[in-house]
Scaffold this motif. Structure first.
Motif, mmCIF file in Angstrom:
data_model
loop_
_atom_site.group_PDB
_atom_site.id
_atom_site.type_symbol
_atom_site.label_atom_id
_atom_site.label_comp_id
_atom_site.label_asym_id
_atom_site.label_seq_id
_atom_site.Cartn_x
_atom_site.Cartn_y
_atom_site.Cartn_z
ATOM 1 N N GLY A 1 -48.454 -119.280 -91.283
ATOM 2 C CA GLY A 1 -47.960 -118.833 -92.573
ATOM 3 C C GLY A 1 -46.486 -119.151 -92.675
ATOM 4 N N PRO A 2 -45.893 -118.947 -93.842
ATOM 5 C CA PRO A 2 -44.462 -119.258 -94.026
ATOM 6 C C PRO A 2 -43.570 -118.238 -93.337
ATOM 7 N N GLY A 3 -42.403 -118.686 -92.897
ATOM 8 C CA GLY A 3 -41.429 -117.769 -92.304
ATOM 9 C C GLY A 3 -41.961 -117.023 -91.099
ATOM 10 N N GLU A 4 -41.710 -115.718 -91.072
ATOM 11 C CA GLU A 4 -42.102 -114.891 -89.938
ATOM 12 C C GLU A 4 -43.590 -114.556 -89.935
ATOM 13 N N TYR A 5 -44.302 -114.920 -90.980
ATOM 14 C CA TYR A 5 -45.672 -114.439 -91.166
ATOM 15 C C TYR A 5 -46.700 -115.352 -90.500
ATOM 16 N N TRP A 6 -47.641 -114.735 -89.823
ATOM 17 C CA TRP A 6 -48.686 -115.454 -89.098
ATOM 18 C C TRP A 6 -49.730 -114.435 -88.655
ATOM 19 N N GLY A 7 -50.777 -114.891 -87.956
ATOM 20 C CA GLY A 7 -51.696 -113.980 -87.285
ATOM 21 C C GLY A 7 -52.908 -113.539 -88.077
ATOM 22 N N LEU A 8 -53.208 -114.194 -89.207
ATOM 23 C CA LEU A 8 -54.401 -113.863 -89.983
ATOM 24 C C LEU A 8 -55.443 -114.965 -89.799
ATOM 25 N N PRO A 9 -56.731 -114.670 -90.048
ATOM 26 C CA PRO A 9 -57.788 -115.671 -89.827
ATOM 27 C C PRO A 9 -57.864 -116.699 -90.953
ATOM 28 N N GLY A 10 -56.753 -117.327 -91.240
ATOM 29 C CA GLY A 10 -56.685 -118.326 -92.287
ATOM 30 C C GLY A 10 -55.242 -118.526 -92.713
ATOM 31 N N LEU A 11 -54.932 -119.687 -93.276
ATOM 32 C CA LEU A 11 -53.570 -119.987 -93.700
ATOM 33 C C LEU A 11 -53.116 -119.011 -94.780
ATOM 34 N N ILE A 12 -51.911 -118.474 -94.634
ATOM 35 C CA ILE A 12 -51.340 -117.558 -95.630
ATOM 36 C C ILE A 12 -50.783 -118.389 -96.781
ATOM 37 N N LEU A 13 -51.301 -118.142 -97.996
ATOM 38 C CA LEU A 13 -50.875 -118.900 -99.166
ATOM 39 C C LEU A 13 -49.903 -118.135 -100.059
ATOM 40 N N GLU A 14 -49.856 -116.815 -99.904
ATOM 41 C CA GLU A 14 -48.930 -116.024 -100.720
ATOM 42 C C GLU A 14 -48.452 -114.815 -99.928
ATOM 43 N N VAL A 15 -47.164 -114.509 -100.069
ATOM 44 C CA VAL A 15 -46.570 -113.342 -99.401
ATOM 45 C C VAL A 15 -45.611 -112.648 -100.361
ATOM 46 N N SER A 16 -45.735 -111.327 -100.451
ATOM 47 C CA SER A 16 -44.770 -110.516 -101.196
ATOM 48 C C SER A 16 -44.157 -109.526 -100.212
ATOM 49 N N ALA A 17 -42.834 -109.521 -100.119
ATOM 50 C CA ALA A 17 -42.141 -108.618 -99.198
ATOM 51 C C ALA A 17 -40.793 -108.262 -99.789
ATOM 52 N N GLY A 18 -40.550 -106.965 -100.004
ATOM 53 C CA GLY A 18 -39.295 -106.549 -100.602
ATOM 54 C C GLY A 18 -39.158 -107.112 -102.004
ATOM 55 N N ASN A 19 -38.035 -107.789 -102.246
ATOM 56 C CA ASN A 19 -37.793 -108.350 -103.581
ATOM 57 C C ASN A 19 -38.148 -109.832 -103.673
ATOM 58 N N ARG A 20 -38.867 -110.359 -102.673
ATOM 59 C CA ARG A 20 -39.169 -111.789 -102.641
ATOM 60 C C ARG A 20 -40.673 -112.062 -102.631
ATOM 61 N N VAL A 21 -41.063 -113.084 -103.388
ATOM 62 C CA VAL A 21 -42.455 -113.558 -103.411
ATOM 63 C C VAL A 21 -42.456 -115.024 -103.013
ATOM 64 N N MET A 22 -43.376 -115.392 -102.121
ATOM 65 C CA MET A 22 -43.500 -116.769 -101.682
ATOM 66 C C MET A 22 -44.938 -117.237 -101.962
ATOM 67 N N LEU A 23 -45.065 -118.297 -102.759
ATOM 68 C CA LEU A 23 -46.386 -118.755 -103.194
ATOM 69 C C LEU A 23 -46.562 -120.233 -102.873
ATOM 70 N N CYS A 24 -47.713 -120.560 -102.302
ATOM 71 C CA CYS A 24 -48.027 -121.949 -101.978
ATOM 72 C C CYS A 24 -48.426 -122.688 -103.259
ATOM 73 N N SER A 25 -47.791 -123.830 -103.494
ATOM 74 C CA SER A 25 -48.072 -124.615 -104.697
ATOM 75 C C SER A 25 -48.896 -125.861 -104.412
ATOM 76 N N LYS A 26 -48.952 -126.283 -103.153
ATOM 77 C CA LYS A 26 -49.714 -127.488 -102.812
ATOM 78 C C LYS A 26 -50.103 -127.472 -101.341
#
Length: 276
Positions: free
Chosen positions: A206-231
């Protein structure tokens, strides 16, 4: 939950009938767009809407970023696509001191290697991967062509932003004492994280510090930031080479935070002497 287990089992069955060399060669590229909301705190109440708009325009490079994650079954490399400031025509040199550097993760060896530059000095941060206790939720949704499932976690804020700095963080870190003269331990702030992953891409990255799920992380919301996979590109024609950064003074995350803290205290003290 039952349907999630069935889908995870299906993924494992597919991998079970895949040749080892094919699994080893599996690789991909994911592009993420990150957007953060601007938090002006009590100062925002004194500003006009025009002033707020002007500040947002000047901080656009810090609030909106684009990243690329290259990955295979066990490794990933995450980096920011650098942008030119629309107003000044230059890169954000101050913000770069506290932005996330190129990051290599090896989930098989539980290894993080991250390149950081701080006031002209290069550091090579080597540590273990951030431990995340995920809770798999029932919700699902589509992101692009991928069916995704929701997972949540609560992570110490300091662990997610160890390369960042704010004067507020410095004030919180200073030792305070109670009426008896005993040190008061600062409260550990936690950040609630919401992630969406797809078992259709069977990697635990997954992006940044995020990992460890049974599949690629495509979206993360944490605090005031949202990270979304576009491609996402799976097994591109041109082979992706994933290599860990190797330049800079080797240091741990904790030691790197101490370097930042000492430098900012020095700057604060020097500023105070000039004022006097």
């Amino acid at each position: 939950m039952k349907s999630l287990l069935l889908k995870s089992l299906a993924v494992l069955l597919v991998l079970g009938f895949t040749k080892p060399e094919e699994v080893q060669q599996f690789q991909g590229k994911a592009v993420y767009f990150s957007k953060a909301t601007l938090e002006l705190g009590r100062f925002g109440a004194r500003m006009s809407e025009a002033q707020k708009k002007q500040i947002k325009a000047r901080l656009k490079n810090r609030l909106e970023k684009e990243y690329v994650l290259n990955f295979n079954k066990k490794e990933s490399f995450f980096e920011e696509e650098e942008k030119i400031d629309a107003i000044s025509g230059a890169t954000d040199s101050w913000g770069k001191n506290f932005s996330q550097g190129d990051q290599y993760k090896n989930i098989q060896d539980n290894e993080l290697i991250q390149s950081q530059e701080f006031y002209g000095k290069r550091f090579l941060v080597k540590d273990q991967l951030q431990k995340i206790t995920w809770k798999i939720e029932k919700e699902s949704k589509k992101i692009g062509n991928y069916l995704c499932f929701k997972a949540t976690a609560s992570i110490p804020t300091n662990e997610l932003t160890w390369y960042d700095f704010s004067w507020n963080d410095l004030r919180k870190a200073e030792v305070k004492k109670d009426s008896l003269g005993n040190d008061i331990q600062p409260e550990i702030e936690m950040t609630k994280v919401e992630a969406w992953y797809t078992p259709q891409i069977p990697v635990s990255h997954g992006p940044g510090e995020y990992w460890g799920l049974p599949g690629l992380i495509l979206e993360v919301s944490a605090g005031n930031r949202v990270m979304l996979c576009s491609k996402v590109i799976i097994n591109p024609k041109e082979k992706i080479e994933i290599e860990a950064p190797d330049k800079g003074k080797e240091i741990t995350k904790l030691a790197y935070q101490e370097v930042i803290r000492e430098k900012m205290i020095e700057m604060r003290n020097n500023r105070g002497r000039r004022i006097r």
